[in-house]
Design a protein around this motif. Structure first.
Motif, PDB file in Angstrom:
ATOM      1  N   PRO A  66     -41.879 -40.232  47.058  1.00  0.00           N
ATOM      2  CA  PRO A  66     -40.858 -40.598  48.043  1.00  0.00           C
ATOM      3  C   PRO A  66     -40.006 -39.388  48.431  1.00  0.00           C
ATOM      4  CG  PRO A  66     -40.910 -42.168  46.223  1.00  0.00           C
ATOM      5  CD  PRO A  66     -41.765 -41.012  45.818  1.00  0.00           C
ATOM      6  N   GLU A  67     -39.552 -39.398  49.662  1.00  0.00           N
ATOM      7  CA  GLU A  67     -38.729 -38.294  50.161  1.00  0.00           C
ATOM      8  C   GLU A  67     -37.505 -38.104  49.268  1.00  0.00           C
ATOM      9  OE1 GLU A  67     -36.440 -36.871  54.278  1.00  0.00           O
ATOM     10  OE2 GLU A  67     -37.512 -38.793  54.180  1.00  0.00           O
ATOM     11  N   GLY A  68     -37.267 -36.870  48.892  1.00  0.00           N
ATOM     12  CA  GLY A  68     -36.088 -36.542  48.079  1.00  0.00           C
ATOM     13  C   GLY A  68     -36.324 -36.529  46.588  1.00  0.00           C
ATOM     14  N   GLN A  69     -37.452 -37.080  46.133  1.00  0.00           N
ATOM     15  CA  GLN A  69     -37.719 -37.084  44.697  1.00  0.00           C
ATOM     16  C   GLN A  69     -38.316 -35.740  44.293  1.00  0.00           C
ATOM     17  OE1 GLN A  69     -40.275 -40.185  43.219  1.00  0.00           O
ATOM     18  NE2 GLN A  69     -40.013 -39.596  41.086  1.00  0.00           N
ATOM     19  N   THR A  70     -37.649 -35.059  43.366  1.00  0.00           N
ATOM     20  CA  THR A  70     -38.100 -33.730  42.927  1.00  0.00           C
ATOM     21  C   THR A  70     -38.250 -33.624  41.418  1.00  0.00           C
ATOM     22  OG1 THR A  70     -35.807 -32.932  42.859  1.00  0.00           O
ATOM     23  CG2 THR A  70     -37.036 -32.603  44.920  1.00  0.00           C
ATOM     24  N   VAL A  71     -37.831 -34.643  40.684  1.00  0.00           N
ATOM     25  CA  VAL A  71     -37.900 -34.605  39.226  1.00  0.00           C
ATOM     26  C   VAL A  71     -38.824 -35.724  38.743  1.00  0.00           C
ATOM     27  CG1 VAL A  71     -36.601 -34.802  37.071  1.00  0.00           C
ATOM     28  CG2 VAL A  71     -35.586 -33.616  39.026  1.00  0.00           C
ATOM     29  N   PHE A  72     -39.696 -35.384  37.812  1.00  0.00           N
ATOM     30  CA  PHE A  72     -40.691 -36.325  37.297  1.00  0.00           C
ATOM     31  C   PHE A  72     -40.710 -36.223  35.775  1.00  0.00           C
ATOM     32  CE2 PHE A  72     -41.783 -34.461  41.331  1.00  0.00           C
ATOM     33  CZ  PHE A  72     -41.943 -35.562  42.151  1.00  0.00           C
ATOM     34  N   HIS A  73     -41.149 -37.307  35.118  1.00  0.00           N
ATOM     35  CA  HIS A  73     -41.036 -37.390  33.663  1.00  0.00           C
ATOM     36  C   HIS A  73     -42.396 -37.730  33.056  1.00  0.00           C
ATOM     37  CE1 HIS A  73     -36.738 -37.262  34.385  1.00  0.00           C
ATOM     38  NE2 HIS A  73     -36.893 -38.247  35.257  1.00  0.00           N
ATOM     39  N   THR A  74     -42.937 -36.803  32.289  1.00  0.00           N
ATOM     40  CA  THR A  74     -44.292 -36.978  31.770  1.00  0.00           C
ATOM     41  C   THR A  74     -44.378 -38.083  30.734  1.00  0.00           C
ATOM     42  OG1 THR A  74     -43.962 -35.259  30.083  1.00  0.00           O
ATOM     43  CG2 THR A  74     -44.864 -34.563  32.203  1.00  0.00           C
ATOM     44  N   TRP A  75     -43.284 -38.391  30.029  1.00  0.00           N
ATOM     45  CA  TRP A  75     -43.345 -39.471  29.044  1.00  0.00           C
ATOM     46  C   TRP A  75     -43.749 -40.775  29.719  1.00  0.00           C
ATOM     47  CZ3 TRP A  75     -40.633 -44.024  29.327  1.00  0.00           C
ATOM     48  CH2 TRP A  75     -39.523 -44.064  30.182  1.00  0.00           C
TER      49      TRP A  75
END
Length: 554
Positions: free
Chosen positions: A365-374
């Motif tokens: 989604p637009e604006g999402q820049t952080v992701f969590h591998t857990w």
């Protein structure tokens, strides 16, 4: 059925008929041809008009008649025209799948088809993602297809208008969402500008204008007639459930089972929250804590794509030859970022000749820049290996035994999505979730899949909610979903709309997984090893679970 004979099987008359059928369907639905990797239709686009849907249904009816004629000529002799073991499975699967298409057409389901994920607007949009743009010829095909978007959407409007004249219109939530998607495709920065052709080309502008006109028509002509009822009712739901699961489901039992699963998984998660962060830590607080741990944090879309690719490549290398025999052609997968930005994560299979590789797509989604591998490690296993990539790649590799229709055109969600969930739990069995953080992510995914069995059946059948305070409605469904998943609000909204507009599909994941586990248990009870079970079960391709069970077990 097992394909271990030293003699190579010769294609049958039914196989030849299926070959013709697939190419006829490719001509009727060029977007399917692109998905299947069948050349010759790259610049074409179906129009989704009432006449289009009638042509598809008629060709399916003709194919069923062909099967009946072949079957009538089969006897106890050894004539080469007789059905063999493979043909009997093919015939059963064809009857099941094609009769459902004919039934849905008879009920007008295709004319009213409109939702946020799997209806003509998304079909038109997404077909361009599969089209290569490396050569002048490939770019010309993209331009030609873009030039036919306006006609395709015009035919789609004819179908929607005809259905509306009979009082059959999608809910206002779905109409509003598709309007938004069309506006995104029409606006500056549209994904249509990034297809590998010059965004200033006339065909790009025409396609964008066509989506803008579609948005206006939906808002002005269809929205006033849109239903404010999200539920589809038991009769329609039973048909959709059969279509997606590939078996007849006791919906009331499945609802109760889903509730039990949600509660059991929540208890397991609470145990991990306590293990990680001490007494008194809620599951939601554990989610927040995990999101702040640097070891699970990825910043930037490029880094996400690299992590997806490395994780999938590692799984292939470690599982091949040990737990699975992965065909050479299937040892390559591409991790991609989907420019549509809807929030979905999905897989597209290789072309039949493997020239186009299998790909897993993340629609950020637009604006999402952080992701969590857990949270997302289990998603990569779901989409890659041992999930969809192995499952669908293995099907394509069965070219000596499965005809073209079985390889590329036959897909059953209960089998396919059920396998992908089974693959997630299998990776836990194999030791890939010893880390309590990723174990929490696996359980989060499992809890979501169980919760949507409850939500989907509960809402569409108008059941009382679990607290007994009223019946399921949109507001309760949203709060129930938020309570039972760690996904962010943008993804949650997309998912909820998906369940409302695509009834019966979401429960096919957990129900399908349940059927896979039951099938493995029974196969092992008959003496089959786990690896033998995997290899034999996947060799049939994606077929209804009821038929797979009949064929696999003694």
């Amino acid at each position: 059925m097992s394909f271990e004979s030293s003699e190579q099987r010769s294609p049958s008359l039914l196989d030849a008929s299926c070959e013709v059928f697939v190419h006829d369907m490719a001509a009727l639905s060029p977007t399917d041809a692109t998905a299947w990797g069948i050349p010759g239709f790259e610049g074409e686009l179906e129009d989704f008009s009432p006449e289009h849907w009638e042509s598809v249904a008629e060709r399916c009816r003709e194919m069923v008649a062909d099967i009946d004629a072949f079957d009538d000529s089969t006897d106890d002799s050894d004539d080469e025209d007789d059905f063999d073991e493979v043909d009997h499975v093919t015939a059963a699967v064809l009857r099941d799948r094609l009769c459902l298409i004919a039934d849905k057409h008879h009920r007008g389901e295709y004319l009213r088809l409109l939702n946020n994920i799997e209806s003509p607007v998304q079909t038109i949009r997404d077909t361009f993602l599969l089209m290569p743009s490396d050569t002048d010829e490939e770019r010309d095909a993209i331009r030609t297809r873009l030039g036919k978007v306006a006609n395709s959407l015009e035919g789609y409007r004819e179908s929607l208008a005809e259905s509306a004249a009979h009082g059959k219109v999608a809910s206002h939530r779905q109409v509003d969402e598709v309007i938004s998607q069309c506006e995104d495709l029409a606006d500056s920065g549209s994904m249509l500008e990034g297809l590998g052709v010059d965004p200033r080309d006339a065909e790009v502008a025409a396609a964008k204008r066509a989506f803008g006109e579609m948005a206006d028509w939906l808002g002005e002509q269809l929205a006033p007639h849109a239903s404010h009822e999200d539920a589809v009712g038991r009769e329609r739901y039973e048909m959709f459930s059969h279509e997606f699961v590939g078996d007849v489901v006791d919906l009331d039992e499945a609802y109760c089972w889903g509730l039990e699963q949600v509660r059991d998984i929540a208890a397991q998660q609470q145990g991990i929250a306590t293990q990680l962060y001490g007494e008194g830590t809620s599951v939601k607080q554990a989610y927040r804590n995990l999101n702040h741990e640097e070891r699970y944090r990825i910043e930037g879309v490029d880094a996400l794509q690299q992590w997806m690719q490395e994780t999938a490549d590692k799984a292939i290398a470690e599982l091949d030859g040990k737990h699975f025999t992965i065909p050479e052609e299937v040892r390559t997968i591409e991790a991609k970022i989907d420019p549509s930005g809807t929030g979905g994560i999905f897989y597209t299979p290789p072309s039949d000749d493997f020239v186009r590789p299998g790909r897993m797509w993340w629609s950020v989604p637009e604006g999402q820049t952080v992701f969590h591998t857990w949270q997302e490690l289990t998603t990569v296993f779901h989409e890659s290996v041992p999930g969809h990539h192995l499952q669908l790649g293995q099907t394509l590799a069965e070219g000596d035994d499965l005809n073209l229709w079985r390889r590329v055109a036959c897909w059953n969600s209960g089998h396919g999505e059920g396998w992908a969930l089974y693959a997630e739990s299998l990776m836990a069995e194999l030791g890939y979730h010893e880390d309590p953080g990723t174990r929490m992510g696996l359980l989060d995914a499992r809890r979501l899949r169980a919760a949507r069995v409850v939500l989907d059946i509960g809402l569409h059948l108008g059941k009382k909610n679990p607290e007994g305070t009223g019946v399921w409605d949109y507001s309760y469904a949203k709060s129930f979903l938020r309570e039972n998943t760690a996904m962010d609000e943008a993804n949650l909204q997309f998912e909820l709309l998906r369940y409302l507009g695509w009834p019966g599909q979401a429960p096919s994941y957990a129900i399908g997984e349940r059927l896979w586990h039951q099938l493995r248990h029974d196969a092992q009870a008959q003496g089959m090893s786990t690896r033998e079970f995997h290899e034999q079960a996947l060799s049939y391709g994606s077929i209804p679970m009821s038929i797979l069970r009949e064929e696999l077990l003694d």
